[in-house]
Design an enzyme around this catalytic site. Structure first.
Site, PDB file in Angstrom:
ATOM      1  N   SER A 149      36.762  30.980  38.077  1.00  0.00           N
ATOM      2  CA  SER A 149      37.775  31.532  37.187  1.00  0.00           C
ATOM      3  C   SER A 149      39.134  31.433  37.871  1.00  0.00           C
ATOM      4  O   SER A 149      39.221  31.472  39.106  1.00  0.00           O
ATOM      5  CB  SER A 149      37.468  33.002  36.867  1.00  0.00           C
ATOM      6  OG  SER A 149      38.548  33.609  36.191  1.00  0.00           O
ATOM      7  N   TYR A 162      35.395  41.576  39.123  1.00  0.00           N
ATOM      8  CA  TYR A 162      35.315  40.217  38.589  1.00  0.00           C
ATOM      9  C   TYR A 162      36.096  39.247  39.472  1.00  0.00           C
ATOM     10  O   TYR A 162      35.592  38.177  39.832  1.00  0.00           O
ATOM     11  CB  TYR A 162      35.867  40.192  37.165  1.00  0.00           C
ATOM     12  CG  TYR A 162      35.821  38.842  36.498  1.00  0.00           C
ATOM     13  CD1 TYR A 162      34.651  38.382  35.904  1.00  0.00           C
ATOM     14  CD2 TYR A 162      36.950  38.025  36.451  1.00  0.00           C
ATOM     15  CE1 TYR A 162      34.599  37.136  35.287  1.00  0.00           C
ATOM     16  CE2 TYR A 162      36.912  36.783  35.850  1.00  0.00           C
ATOM     17  CZ  TYR A 162      35.736  36.344  35.259  1.00  0.00           C
ATOM     18  OH  TYR A 162      35.693  35.111  34.664  1.00  0.00           O
TER      19      TYR A 162
END
Length: 265
Positions: A149, A162
């Site tokens: 990501s 995350y």
């Protein structure tokens, strides 16, 4: 136009295969001739997707795979290697997005939520690679691609779990590449930009999509097929000299943009 068959006969496992990026990549791999093993946690959805791909002329089968359960990943890899004789490719794709609404900053986030983020988003990839690599070594190598990501390399005031987990994915990717590159195992990661998967579409009113597009160099936001194209390329022999790379597929979202007035001054 006929689809390139550069994956013809390769046995490729997709963990997190039945939705969004995983589904698009599985479909692309099947179109290019791979035997696609669809790993996921929903038997009903997975079997229906396998049937769809097979009816379209592909070769696919569903098997249980849970990134939060190391035993299921070991059973998956061992079973595929036993039944097909090899594992040529692995696409680790998954994250527990249900945690995001409780994944805030370092002071507000419960340590249990942080730990759960690491378990699914990072430890799951670790265990998946750990289970697949011995089989790849036995048959002369293979290719691994992992979904990372932009959050892995950009600062954020929230999503501490995350962001940390995806940064770990990048480090894990480089480790596998360095450790096993001489034995013909490649490992690369993709950092997607804003991809309009189901959860992003559902959250459209809450996400500042117009602002995100304005801050992106390209004319549109991403689709799962954009990541599927990149992942399939990296899994193929066309990418034989690409190893240990963290590749951004984001339409230019990560390019620092100057305003017109500054750029023209």
């Amino acid at each position: 136009m006929s689809m390139n068959k550069r994956m013809d006969g390769k046995v490729v496992i997709v963990v997190g295969a039945t939705r969004g990026i995983g589904a698009a990549t599985s479909r692309r791999l099947a179109q290019e001739g791979a035997v696609v093993i669809l790993g996921g946690i929903s038997v009903e959805r997975g079997q229906a997707f396998a049937e769809e791909l097979n009816d379209s002329g592909g070769r696919a089968e569903f098997r249980l795979a849970d990134l939060s359960n190391g035993d299921s990943l070991l059973d998956l890899m061992n079973g595929v290697a036993h039944d097909h004789g090899r594992i040529d490719g692995l696409f680790n794709n998954g994250a527990d997005l249900h945690l995001l609404d409780r994944d805030g900053d370092i002071l507000s986030t419960d340590p249990e939520i942080f730990a759960r983020s690491l378990t699914t988003n990072l430890t799951g990839y670790f265990l998946s690679c750990r289970a697949a690599i011995p089989h790849m070594l036995k048959t002369g190598g293979g290719a691994i691609v992992q979904t990372s990501s932009l959050a892995a390399s950009r600062g954020d005031s929230a999503m501490v779990g995350y962001c940390a987990s995806k940064a770990g994915v990048d480090a894990l990717t480089r480790h596998v590449a360095v450790r096993f590159g001489k034995q013909k195992i490649r490992c690369n990661a993709i950092q997607p930009g804003m991809i309009m998967v189901e959860n992003a579409v559902a959250m459209g009113d809450a996400l500042p999509l117009e602002l995100i597009l304005k801050q992106t160099a390209g004319p549109r936001l991403g689709e799962p097929e954009d990541i599927a194209s990149a992942a399939t390329f990296l899994l193929s022999d066309d990418a034989a000299f690409i190893n240990g790379q963290i590749i951004r597929v984001d339409g230019g979202m990560s390019i620092p943009l100057l305003s017109n007035s500054i750029a023209q001054s």
